[in-house]
Design a protein around this motif. Structure first.
Motif, short mmCIF file in Angstrom:
data_model
loop_
_atom_site.label_atom_id
_atom_site.label_comp_id
_atom_site.label_asym_id
_atom_site.label_seq_id
_atom_site.Cartn_x
_atom_site.Cartn_y
_atom_site.Cartn_z
N LYS A 153 41.24 42.28 48.24
CA LYS A 153 41.47 43.50 47.31
C LYS A 153 42.32 44.81 47.81
O LYS A 153 42.85 45.40 47.25
CB LYS A 153 40.12 44.10 46.72
CG LYS A 153 39.39 44.92 48.01
CD LYS A 153 38.20 45.73 47.35
CE LYS A 153 37.31 46.28 48.58
NZ LYS A 153 36.29 47.22 47.92
N ASN A 209 45.24 48.89 47.95
CA ASN A 209 44.60 48.21 46.81
C ASN A 209 45.55 48.24 45.56
O ASN A 209 45.33 48.82 44.39
CB ASN A 209 43.39 49.33 46.37
CG ASN A 209 42.41 48.22 45.26
OD1 ASN A 209 42.71 47.26 44.91
ND2 ASN A 209 41.54 49.38 44.75
N THR A 238 39.81 41.90 39.64
CA THR A 238 39.72 42.35 40.85
C THR A 238 38.24 42.77 41.19
O THR A 238 37.23 42.72 40.44
CB THR A 238 40.37 43.89 40.65
OG1 THR A 238 39.77 44.62 39.87
CG2 THR A 238 41.97 43.79 40.47
N PHE A 239 38.18 42.88 42.66
CA PHE A 239 36.73 43.14 43.50
C PHE A 239 35.92 41.95 42.97
O PHE A 239 34.68 42.38 42.73
CB PHE A 239 36.20 44.44 42.94
CG PHE A 239 37.27 45.57 42.70
CD1 PHE A 239 38.30 45.64 43.75
CD2 PHE A 239 37.36 46.68 41.42
CE1 PHE A 239 39.14 46.84 43.65
CE2 PHE A 239 38.17 47.70 41.60
CZ PHE A 239 39.41 47.65 42.47
N THR A 286 41.08 39.21 42.99
CA THR A 286 41.16 40.07 44.40
C THR A 286 39.60 39.80 44.88
O THR A 286 38.75 39.97 44.09
CB THR A 286 41.88 41.23 44.21
OG1 THR A 286 40.73 42.07 43.46
CG2 THR A 286 42.92 41.49 43.66
N ASP A 332 36.15 40.89 47.12
CA ASP A 332 35.32 42.12 47.70
C ASP A 332 34.43 41.47 48.79
O ASP A 332 34.72 40.01 49.06
CB ASP A 332 34.65 42.65 46.72
CG ASP A 332 34.32 44.17 46.86
OD1 ASP A 332 34.34 44.44 48.16
OD2 ASP A 332 34.35 44.89 45.93
#
Length: 249
Positions: free
Chosen positions: A117, A125, A141-142, A175, A177
């Motif tokens: 991320k 980011n 994302t994340f 992405t 985490d």
């Protein structure tokens, strides 16, 4: 299905960052470098999908100086099938990285791009989101959990309010985490084998991408030293100090 995993060479997270005496940036001479931790998680997730029979090939790609070859060989030692190095000594900003990855994606035609991320050196980011916009692909994302289905990916995301589960159509950008997985350690035999594997070496010029910087760093400074804490005898004294000394009440 191919999975493309961009990886970045950064200062190792265990190293204490030092600013250059002239304030022009961070000291990188004689400093241990390693793969960005979030990208390491991305490599691990791609390898798990391959081991589960969801993917046929994992391709690692890095953009940076010639020494970024070491980072790619780490990915190969972990289990990646191929590696691409786009060599440049310039400081490449997120938009230029996204443009280069767009060209690589168009050339390799992966169904999934998994990347960290953010990088722990600039914390931008931005790259994953920019890449999704340039390709016109779905994005998630994340990610703290990733499951592949028939033509889609089910992603559990970490958001301010807790967890959110969404489904995105493939091809997609994901992405990672921190809680997605625990990256494996590369074994010594695999490290030795990775040293002999050929890398596909290219330059930004091969893709027709201009990596000229658009931002100028005026000065880099270390954060001020934190002041020592104090003890107070009562809640009333605490309120008084917060109001009259700290000025936060």
């Amino acid at each position: 299905m191919k999975i493309l995993v961009p990886v970045k060479r950064v200062v190792d997270y265990n190293v204490k960052i030092r600013v250059k005496p002239d304030g022009t940036g961070v000291e990188l001479a004689n400093v241990k470098m390693s793969m960005n931790p979030f990208d390491e998680i991305a490599v691990e997730e791609a390898l798990r999908l391959k081991e589960a029979g969801k993917a046929s090939e994992v391709i690692a790609v890095s953009i940076g100086p010639a020494k970024a070859e070491e980072t790619l060989r780490t990915a190969l030692a972990m289990g990646a099938d191929r590696a691409i190095l786009i060599a440049t000594d310039e400081t490449v900003e997120p938009l230029a990285v996204a443009k280069l990855l767009t060209k690589v994606a168009e050339e390799e035609a992966p169904q999934l791009v998994i990347l960290g991320k953010q990088a722990i050196d600039d914390d931008s980011n931005q790259t994953g989101q920019m890449l999704a916009a340039l390709l016109g692909w779905s994005q998630a994302t994340f990610a703290s959990k990733l499951e592949l289905g028939d033509g889609e990916a089910k992603v559990t995301r970490e958001i301010d309010g807790g967890l959110q589960t969404i489904s995105v159509k493939l091809p997609a950008i994901v992405t990672t985490d921190l809680r997605l997985n625990e990256p494996r350690y590369a074994s010594l035999p695999n490290i030795m084998k990775a040293k002999k594997k050929p890398l596909d070496k290219k330059t930004p010029a091969d893709y027709g991408v201009d990596c000229a910087r658009r931002l100028e760093v005026l000065k880099t400074e270390e954060p001020p030293m934190r002041k020592a804490g104090i003890k107070v005898a009562s809640a009333a004294e605490l309120v008084d100090k917060l109001k009259n000394e700290a000025g936060v009440l």
